[in-house]
Motif scaffolding. Structure first.
Motif, PDB file in Angstrom:
ATOM      1  N   PHE A  81     -11.093  -2.380   2.168  1.00 32.75           N
ATOM      2  CA  PHE A  81     -10.220  -1.823   3.823  1.00 32.75           C
ATOM      3  C   PHE A  81      -9.859  -3.357   3.585  1.00 32.75           C
ATOM      4  CE2 PHE A  81     -10.048  -0.704   7.595  1.00 32.75           C
ATOM      5  CZ  PHE A  81      -9.637  -0.084   8.184  1.00 32.75           C
ATOM      6  N   PRO A  82     -11.083  -3.820   4.186  1.00 32.28           N
ATOM      7  CA  PRO A  82     -10.549  -5.333   5.067  1.00 32.28           C
ATOM      8  C   PRO A  82      -8.862  -6.305   4.007  1.00 32.28           C
ATOM      9  CG  PRO A  82     -13.126  -5.135   4.221  1.00 32.28           C
ATOM     10  CD  PRO A  82     -12.226  -4.086   3.419  1.00 32.28           C
ATOM     11  N   ALA A  83      -9.227  -6.034   2.799  1.00 28.00           N
ATOM     12  CA  ALA A  83      -7.445  -6.103   2.522  1.00 28.00           C
ATOM     13  C   ALA A  83      -6.982  -5.786   2.690  1.00 28.00           C
ATOM     14  CB  ALA A  83      -7.671  -6.317   0.678  1.00 28.00           C
ATOM     15  N   LEU A  84      -6.635  -3.620   3.082  1.00 33.99           N
ATOM     16  CA  LEU A  84      -5.597  -3.317   4.142  1.00 33.99           C
ATOM     17  C   LEU A  84      -5.435  -3.528   4.769  1.00 33.99           C
ATOM     18  CD1 LEU A  84      -6.296   0.161   2.461  1.00 33.99           C
ATOM     19  CD2 LEU A  84      -4.353  -1.405   2.085  1.00 33.99           C
ATOM     20  N   MET A  85      -6.117  -3.764   5.375  1.00 34.43           N
ATOM     21  CA  MET A  85      -6.351  -4.523   7.483  1.00 34.43           C
ATOM     22  C   MET A  85      -4.622  -5.916   7.257  1.00 34.43           C
ATOM     23  SD  MET A  85      -9.736  -4.372   9.504  1.00 34.43           S
ATOM     24  CE  MET A  85     -11.176  -4.768   7.650  1.00 34.43           C
ATOM     25  N   ILE A  86      -5.110  -6.835   6.449  1.00 36.04           N
ATOM     26  CA  ILE A  86      -4.046  -7.961   6.161  1.00 36.04           C
ATOM     27  C   ILE A  86      -3.173  -7.463   5.495  1.00 36.04           C
ATOM     28  CG2 ILE A  86      -3.651  -9.901   5.620  1.00 36.04           C
ATOM     29  CD1 ILE A  86      -7.136 -10.433   5.068  1.00 36.04           C
ATOM     30  N   CYS A  87      -2.934  -6.588   4.465  1.00 35.94           N
ATOM     31  CA  CYS A  87      -1.319  -6.632   3.926  1.00 35.94           C
ATOM     32  C   CYS A  87      -0.741  -5.245   5.075  1.00 35.94           C
ATOM     33  CB  CYS A  87      -1.954  -5.709   3.090  1.00 35.94           C
ATOM     34  SG  CYS A  87      -1.535  -6.043   1.510  1.00 35.94           S
ATOM     35  N   PHE A  88      -1.770  -4.279   6.021  1.00 36.03           N
ATOM     36  CA  PHE A  88      -1.231  -3.439   6.464  1.00 36.03           C
ATOM     37  C   PHE A  88      -0.982  -2.895   8.315  1.00 36.03           C
ATOM     38  CE2 PHE A  88      -1.061  -1.912   2.149  1.00 36.03           C
ATOM     39  CZ  PHE A  88       0.384  -1.906   2.445  1.00 36.03           C
ATOM     40  N   GLY A  89      -2.251  -3.942   8.726  1.00 38.98           N
ATOM     41  CA  GLY A  89      -2.910  -3.797   9.997  1.00 38.98           C
ATOM     42  C   GLY A  89      -1.866  -3.961  11.313  1.00 38.98           C
TER      43      GLY A  89
ATOM     44  N   ILE B 168     -10.007  10.928  13.573  1.00 39.97           N
ATOM     45  CA  ILE B 168      -8.974  10.119  12.330  1.00 39.97           C
ATOM     46  C   ILE B 168      -8.031  11.790  11.837  1.00 39.97           C
ATOM     47  CG2 ILE B 168      -9.048   9.399  10.011  1.00 39.97           C
ATOM     48  CD1 ILE B 168      -9.469   7.386  11.901  1.00 39.97           C
ATOM     49  N   ILE B 169      -8.705  13.055  11.580  1.00 40.27           N
ATOM     50  CA  ILE B 169      -7.865  13.873  10.799  1.00 40.27           C
ATOM     51  C   ILE B 169      -6.889  14.411  11.732  1.00 40.27           C
ATOM     52  CG2 ILE B 169      -8.067  15.891  10.055  1.00 40.27           C
ATOM     53  CD1 ILE B 169      -8.573  14.455   7.750  1.00 40.27           C
ATOM     54  N   THR B 170      -7.004  14.421  13.094  1.00 38.69           N
ATOM     55  CA  THR B 170      -6.973  15.187  14.560  1.00 38.69           C
ATOM     56  C   THR B 170      -5.185  14.611  14.395  1.00 38.69           C
ATOM     57  OG1 THR B 170      -8.822  16.119  15.059  1.00 38.69           O
ATOM     58  CG2 THR B 170      -6.856  16.474  16.887  1.00 38.69           C
ATOM     59  N   LYS B 171      -5.342  13.309  14.729  1.00 40.35           N
ATOM     60  CA  LYS B 171      -4.088  12.020  15.192  1.00 40.35           C
ATOM     61  C   LYS B 171      -4.536  11.031  14.345  1.00 40.35           C
ATOM     62  CE  LYS B 171      -1.646  11.719  19.649  1.00 40.35           C
ATOM     63  NZ  LYS B 171      -1.362  11.802  20.924  1.00 40.35           N
ATOM     64  N   PRO B 172      -4.232  11.289  13.454  1.00 39.96           N
ATOM     65  CA  PRO B 172      -3.913   9.521  12.831  1.00 39.96           C
ATOM     66  C   PRO B 172      -2.263   9.049  13.205  1.00 39.96           C
ATOM     67  CG  PRO B 172      -3.292  10.863  10.607  1.00 39.96           C
ATOM     68  CD  PRO B 172      -3.842  11.734  12.028  1.00 39.96           C
ATOM     69  N   ARG B 173      -2.880   7.430  13.850  1.00 40.28           N
ATOM     70  CA  ARG B 173      -1.519   7.188  14.178  1.00 40.28           C
ATOM     71  C   ARG B 173      -0.784   5.976  13.644  1.00 40.28           C
ATOM     72  NH1 ARG B 173      -3.012   3.892  19.887  1.00 40.28           N
ATOM     73  NH2 ARG B 173      -4.405   2.952  18.633  1.00 40.28           N
ATOM     74  N   THR B 174      -1.693   4.562  12.167  1.00 41.64           N
ATOM     75  CA  THR B 174      -1.375   4.471  11.210  1.00 41.64           C
ATOM     76  C   THR B 174      -1.684   4.391  10.240  1.00 41.64           C
ATOM     77  OG1 THR B 174      -3.571   2.597  11.763  1.00 41.64           O
ATOM     78  CG2 THR B 174      -2.054   2.861  13.277  1.00 41.64           C
ATOM     79  N   PHE B 175      -1.298   3.542   9.049  1.00 36.98           N
ATOM     80  CA  PHE B 175      -1.754   3.510   7.562  1.00 36.98           C
ATOM     81  C   PHE B 175      -3.189   3.722   7.760  1.00 36.98           C
ATOM     82  CE2 PHE B 175      -2.740   1.298   4.057  1.00 36.98           C
ATOM     83  CZ  PHE B 175      -1.728   2.160   3.190  1.00 36.98           C
ATOM     84  N   LEU B 176      -3.920   2.546   8.395  1.00 35.63           N
ATOM     85  CA  LEU B 176      -4.630   2.631   8.499  1.00 35.63           C
ATOM     86  C   LEU B 176      -5.660   4.247   8.552  1.00 35.63           C
ATOM     87  CD1 LEU B 176      -5.509  -1.509   9.258  1.00 35.63           C
ATOM     88  CD2 LEU B 176      -5.303  -0.364   7.061  1.00 35.63           C
ATOM     89  N   GLU B 177      -5.736   4.045   9.786  1.00 42.19           N
ATOM     90  CA  GLU B 177      -6.364   5.759   9.904  1.00 42.19           C
ATOM     91  C   GLU B 177      -6.136   6.800   9.558  1.00 42.19           C
ATOM     92  OE1 GLU B 177      -6.802   5.391  15.330  1.00 42.19           O
ATOM     93  OE2 GLU B 177      -4.878   6.051  14.346  1.00 42.19           O
ATOM     94  N   ARG B 178      -4.863   6.655   8.467  1.00 39.82           N
ATOM     95  CA  ARG B 178      -4.421   7.511   7.111  1.00 39.82           C
ATOM     96  C   ARG B 178      -5.356   7.345   5.846  1.00 39.82           C
ATOM     97  NH1 ARG B 178       0.656   7.069   9.430  1.00 39.82           N
ATOM     98  NH2 ARG B 178       1.565   5.936   7.181  1.00 39.82           N
ATOM     99  N   PHE B 179      -5.616   6.060   5.730  1.00 44.36           N
ATOM    100  CA  PHE B 179      -6.256   5.206   4.718  1.00 44.36           C
ATOM    101  C   PHE B 179      -7.778   5.758   4.595  1.00 44.36           C
ATOM    102  CE2 PHE B 179      -8.725   2.865   2.014  1.00 44.36           C
ATOM    103  CZ  PHE B 179      -8.332   2.573   0.953  1.00 44.36           C
ATOM    104  N   ILE B 180      -8.825   6.205   6.239  1.00 45.46           N
ATOM    105  CA  ILE B 180      -9.885   6.379   6.466  1.00 45.46           C
ATOM    106  C   ILE B 180     -10.065   7.927   6.561  1.00 45.46           C
ATOM    107  CG2 ILE B 180     -11.470   6.240   8.118  1.00 45.46           C
ATOM    108  CD1 ILE B 180     -10.637   3.689   9.569  1.00 45.46           C
ATOM    109  N   GLY B 181      -8.680   8.543   6.695  1.00 47.32           N
ATOM    110  CA  GLY B 181      -8.889   9.964   6.623  1.00 47.32           C
ATOM    111  C   GLY B 181      -9.245  10.096   5.010  1.00 47.32           C
ATOM    112  N   VAL B 182      -8.353   9.631   4.330  1.00 44.64           N
ATOM    113  CA  VAL B 182      -8.067  10.382   2.915  1.00 44.64           C
ATOM    114  C   VAL B 182      -9.117  10.089   2.199  1.00 44.64           C
ATOM    115  CG1 VAL B 182      -6.833   9.641   0.394  1.00 44.64           C
ATOM    116  CG2 VAL B 182      -5.806   9.682   2.482  1.00 44.64           C
TER     117      VAL B 182
END
Length: 262
Positions: free
Chosen positions: A169-177, A205-219
């Motif tokens: 997830f921290p790696a994702l922050m750098i790529c997609f955050g 998170i499930i109700t209103k994910p706005r970004t890629f990172l939030e969708r990843f957290i939801g999954v």
């Protein structure tokens, strides 16, 4: 999801990645595109590595001092001959992700979310190594964990996430955050997730994910419920206590394919 599977089919061809990397790193037009991406990545890397506790965490795991500049770098190639190895490595991750995603489609709802998450996990690893060169510790952990009920936070009925300093997830922050070092910018995902105070709940998170990172957290959250809290998951599935299962179904039907596609 049909379009996602078609994208996966293309992503499992190493020749495609090799040619894309050759274009970006060794052709003039590609170099111009890459220069802008490099600048964005480097600003995020500099911000991430400015946090002393992150370097200390890496050193604790590795048992030795590390040069921060060697932990995360923008991907570079000395020659075209170096490209196939990275293209093949990325292809392996994409192939595993595709196999897992196809398998999840035939599974019942009490197990498919777990396999969906691991499909996404392999997919993002394949995406990231084409762009950045990470120390292996970043692929050794998820980078997310569920918060113990003793923490004084606004508790979810089911799950709150805690963002860790190391992992995928921290790696994702750098790529997609989303990140900006301009003082007038109000939204900075890296700052939001690295301050240690952001503990999103399953419901928000499930109700209103706005970004890629939030969708990843939801999954990740739904898979965590399936794996570690099966009784709670069955409670959600029953729909006897609330309408959360309706939101989760919508999330999996809409946001999950969008996450893979992006």
């Amino acid at each position: 999801m049909t379009e996602v599977q078609r994208s996966f089919e293309r992503a499992t061809i190493p020749y495609l990645h090799s040619k894309n990397l050759e274009f970006l790193h060794f052709e003039d037009e590609g170099k111009e595109l890459l220069a802008h991406r490099r600048e964005i990545y480097q600003r995020k890397i500099d911000y991430f590595l400015s946090k002393d506790y992150i370097i200390k965490a890496i050193e604790k795991i590795k048992g030795k001092k590390v040069n921060p500049l060697d932990t995360i770098k923008v991907r570079e190639f000395g020659s075209i001959d170096e490209i196939p190895a990275i293209a093949n490595e990325a292809t392996i991750y994409f192939t595993q992700g595709f196999d897992l995603l196809k398998a999840s489609q035939a599974m019942p709802v009490n197990s498919s979310p777990l396999v969906e998450y691991y499909a996404l996990l392999q997919c993002v690893k394949g995406s990231m190594i084409l762009e950045l060169d990470f120390d292996e510790v970043f692929f050794s952990f998820h980078g997310l964990t569920s918060i113990k009920k003793t923490r004084k936070i606004q508790q979810s009925t089911y799950l709150n996430a805690e963002i860790k300093e190391l992992g995928v997830f921290p790696a994702l922050m750098i790529c997609f955050g989303e990140y900006s070092d301009q003082p007038n910018e109000k939204y900075n995902e890296l700052e939001k997730y690295l301050d240690g105070k952001h503990t999103p709940s399953l419901e928000e998170i499930i109700t209103k994910p706005r970004t890629f990172l939030e969708r990843f957290i939801g999954v990740w959250m739904v898979s965590t419920l399936v794996r570690y809290k099966p009784v709670k998951w069955e409670e959600i599935l029953s729909g006897a206590e609330n309408m959360l299962i309706d939101k989760i179904r919508t999330f999996r039907r809409v946001e999950l394919p969008n996450t893979f596609d992006s």
